[in-house]
Design a protein around this motif. Structure first.
Motif, short mmCIF file in Angstrom:
data_model
loop_
_atom_site.label_atom_id
_atom_site.label_comp_id
_atom_site.label_asym_id
_atom_site.label_seq_id
_atom_site.Cartn_x
_atom_site.Cartn_y
_atom_site.Cartn_z
N GLN A 1 49.68 50.93 39.08
CA GLN A 1 48.52 50.62 38.27
C GLN A 1 48.19 49.14 38.32
OE1 GLN A 1 46.45 52.93 36.41
NE2 GLN A 1 45.24 51.05 36.69
N SER A 2 49.23 48.30 38.37
CA SER A 2 49.01 46.86 38.48
C SER A 2 48.29 46.51 39.78
CB SER A 2 50.35 46.11 38.41
OG SER A 2 50.17 44.73 38.60
N ASN A 3 48.66 47.17 40.88
CA ASN A 3 47.98 46.94 42.15
C ASN A 3 46.53 47.39 42.10
OD1 ASN A 3 50.15 45.78 43.59
ND2 ASN A 3 51.03 47.79 43.99
N ILE A 4 46.28 48.56 41.49
CA ILE A 4 44.91 49.06 41.37
C ILE A 4 44.06 48.08 40.55
CG2 ILE A 4 43.46 50.88 40.39
CD1 ILE A 4 44.83 51.70 42.97
N ASP A 5 44.62 47.55 39.48
CA ASP A 5 43.89 46.57 38.66
C ASP A 5 43.55 45.33 39.48
OD1 ASP A 5 44.10 48.28 36.52
OD2 ASP A 5 45.80 47.24 35.60
N ASP A 6 44.49 44.90 40.32
CA ASP A 6 44.22 43.75 41.20
C ASP A 6 43.11 44.06 42.19
OD1 ASP A 6 46.17 42.25 39.95
OD2 ASP A 6 47.71 42.62 41.47
N PHE A 7 43.11 45.28 42.72
CA PHE A 7 42.07 45.68 43.68
C PHE A 7 40.69 45.66 43.03
CE2 PHE A 7 45.39 48.46 46.04
CZ PHE A 7 45.91 47.32 46.64
N LYS A 8 40.62 46.13 41.78
CA LYS A 8 39.34 46.13 41.08
C LYS A 8 38.83 44.70 40.90
CE LYS A 8 40.12 50.45 38.56
NZ LYS A 8 40.36 51.08 37.24
N SER A 9 39.76 43.77 40.62
CA SER A 9 39.37 42.36 40.50
C SER A 9 38.91 41.80 41.83
CB SER A 9 40.55 41.53 39.97
OG SER A 9 40.93 41.94 38.67
N THR A 10 39.62 42.19 42.92
CA THR A 10 39.23 41.74 44.26
C THR A 10 37.84 42.24 44.62
OG1 THR A 10 41.53 41.68 45.02
CG2 THR A 10 39.81 41.84 46.71
N LEU A 11 37.57 43.51 44.31
CA LEU A 11 36.26 44.08 44.60
C LEU A 11 35.17 43.37 43.82
CD1 LEU A 11 34.95 46.35 46.24
CD2 LEU A 11 35.20 47.83 44.24
N GLN A 12 35.47 43.00 42.58
CA GLN A 12 34.49 42.29 41.77
C GLN A 12 34.20 40.91 42.36
OE1 GLN A 12 32.87 43.66 39.00
NE2 GLN A 12 31.57 41.89 39.44
N GLU A 13 35.23 40.26 42.92
CA GLU A 13 35.03 38.95 43.55
C GLU A 13 34.10 39.07 44.75
OE1 GLU A 13 38.78 37.25 44.50
OE2 GLU A 13 39.46 37.17 42.40
N PHE A 14 34.27 40.12 45.54
CA PHE A 14 33.36 40.35 46.68
C PHE A 14 31.92 40.46 46.18
CE2 PHE A 14 37.09 41.26 49.18
CZ PHE A 14 36.70 41.09 50.50
N GLU A 15 31.72 41.21 45.09
CA GLU A 15 30.37 41.40 44.56
C GLU A 15 29.82 40.09 43.99
OE1 GLU A 15 30.62 44.58 41.75
OE2 GLU A 15 30.39 46.10 43.30
N ASP A 16 30.65 39.36 43.26
CA ASP A 16 30.20 38.10 42.66
C ASP A 16 29.78 37.09 43.72
OD1 ASP A 16 30.73 39.20 40.22
OD2 ASP A 16 32.64 38.16 39.91
N ASN A 17 30.42 37.17 44.89
CA ASN A 17 30.10 36.24 45.98
C ASN A 17 29.03 36.79 46.91
OD1 ASN A 17 32.01 34.27 45.17
ND2 ASN A 17 33.66 35.39 46.21
N ASN A 18 28.44 37.92 46.51
CA ASN A 18 27.37 38.53 47.30
C ASN A 18 27.78 38.77 48.75
OD1 ASN A 18 25.47 38.53 45.10
ND2 ASN A 18 25.22 36.31 45.45
N ALA A 19 28.99 39.28 48.91
CA ALA A 19 29.50 39.53 50.26
C ALA A 19 28.61 40.53 50.98
CB ALA A 19 30.93 40.04 50.19
N GLU A 20 28.31 40.25 52.23
CA GLU A 20 27.46 41.14 53.01
C GLU A 20 28.22 42.40 53.43
OE1 GLU A 20 25.80 39.10 56.29
OE2 GLU A 20 24.73 37.61 55.08
N VAL A 21 29.54 42.23 53.65
CA VAL A 21 30.35 43.37 54.07
C VAL A 21 31.46 43.57 53.05
CG1 VAL A 21 31.84 44.33 55.86
CG2 VAL A 21 29.88 42.89 56.50
N MET A 22 31.50 44.74 52.43
CA MET A 22 32.55 45.06 51.48
C MET A 22 33.75 45.64 52.22
SD MET A 22 31.17 44.16 48.66
CE MET A 22 32.14 44.94 47.38
#
Length: 292
Positions: free
Chosen positions: A113-134
């Motif tokens: 669950q700790s890893n999944i929580d980290d992944f959700k944060s990583t995904l949010q960082e991609f979105e916050d930085n307007n990444a062209e490729v997820m």
């Protein structure tokens, strides 16, 4: 993952250079007459056999069309010296304050669950930085196996595969040798001080075998130029010891370099196994005592 499979997988990489919870139990594995005035040797604190069970847990979600999953499959210590159990469990879980009263299933689910929580944060960082490729996925897989035990030491190996975006994932292989009496993790104190230069020829020979080359000069073509020095006149190839700990198993000591440490990613994790009998004179007295 069995040790021979790990070694085969690593060799293949070199050529290319190239939610459920369950558990099942794993099998553990003429003296001279002493003079009366001889001082008796101190007894080991606690050398109980270490019993392990194999546990597995996986957890996965899809968030905003990105799959994410975490898997852990481990030989977990369940019986033996409590000090040793605590040290090994803390290493396996990356948690020095783990709840000793919790079930192993609960601990593994918390890890995932700790890893999944980290992944959700990583995904949010991609979105916050307007990444062209997820990232097409976010994943973590860990396998830990007990591979050696005698009366005084026990060794585990760990394989971790991570992907958190980018062109490829990262792989981490490592081994740990523990003293059963007090949980000490052995590193380069297995050896006498200033002994690396004496052990080095055996390591270099093993690296030539790993990369499937015949000469030290050919070995220079396989390794990153910043990781070694080579004197063509004397044919001396010098390289630093691996950053990770060496570990003991089956009468040999394994030296394992991580991805990128001495060679390109496609070369995997270069390793070599050196027989203790070949470097016996460089083994520290305290570690040699544990091999008797």
């Amino acid at each position: 993952m069995k040790k021979h499979l790990f070694l085969i997988a690593a060799a293949i990489m070199a050529v290319s250079c190239g939610s459920s919870t369950n558990n099942n139990e794993q099998n553990d594995s003429t003296t001279d007459n002493q003079m009366l005035e001889e001082t008796p040797k101190p007894k080991a604190l606690d050398n109980k056999p270490l019993k392990v069970k194999h546990f597995y847990d996986s957890l996965g979600f899809t968030v905003k069309e990105t799959p994410m999953f975490s898997v852990i499959s481990v030989d977990f210590p369940v019986e033996g010296s409590q000090k040793l159990i605590d040290v090994i469990a803390s290493w396996e879980l990356y948690d020095s304050t783990y709840d000793k009263n919790a079930s192993v299933e609960t601990l593994l689910r918390k890890y995932n669950q700790s890893n999944i929580d980290d992944f959700k944060s990583t995904l949010q960082e991609f979105e916050d930085n307007n990444a062209e490729v997820m990232p097409y996925e976010l994943s973590h897989q860990k396998t830990i196996e007990k591979v050696y035990e005698n009366e005084k030491i026990v060794t585990f190996i760990s394989e971790i595969s991570d992907y958190q975006g980018g062109t490829h994932g990262m792989y981490v292989f490592e081994g740990k040798t523990f003293s059963k009496s007090d949980g000490k993790i052995w590193a380069y104190d297995m050896f006498k001080e200033n002994s690396w230069q004496n052990i080095l020829p055996y390591v270099v020979k093993g690296l030539r075998e790993y990369f499937n080359v015949q000469t030290n000069e050919q070995l220079t073509e396989m390794c990153n130029s910043s990781s070694f020095t080579y004197d063509k006149g004397t044919d001396v190839f010098t390289i630093n010891p691996p950053e990770g700990n060496p570990y003991f198993s089956n009468d040999s000591i394994m030296f394992l370099y991580s991805c990128y440490e001495i060679a390109p990613y496609v070369c995997g994790t270069p390793y070599t196994s050196v027989a203790v009998k070949d470097i016996q004179q460089y083994i520290s007295p305290s570690f040699a005592e544990l091999l008797k």
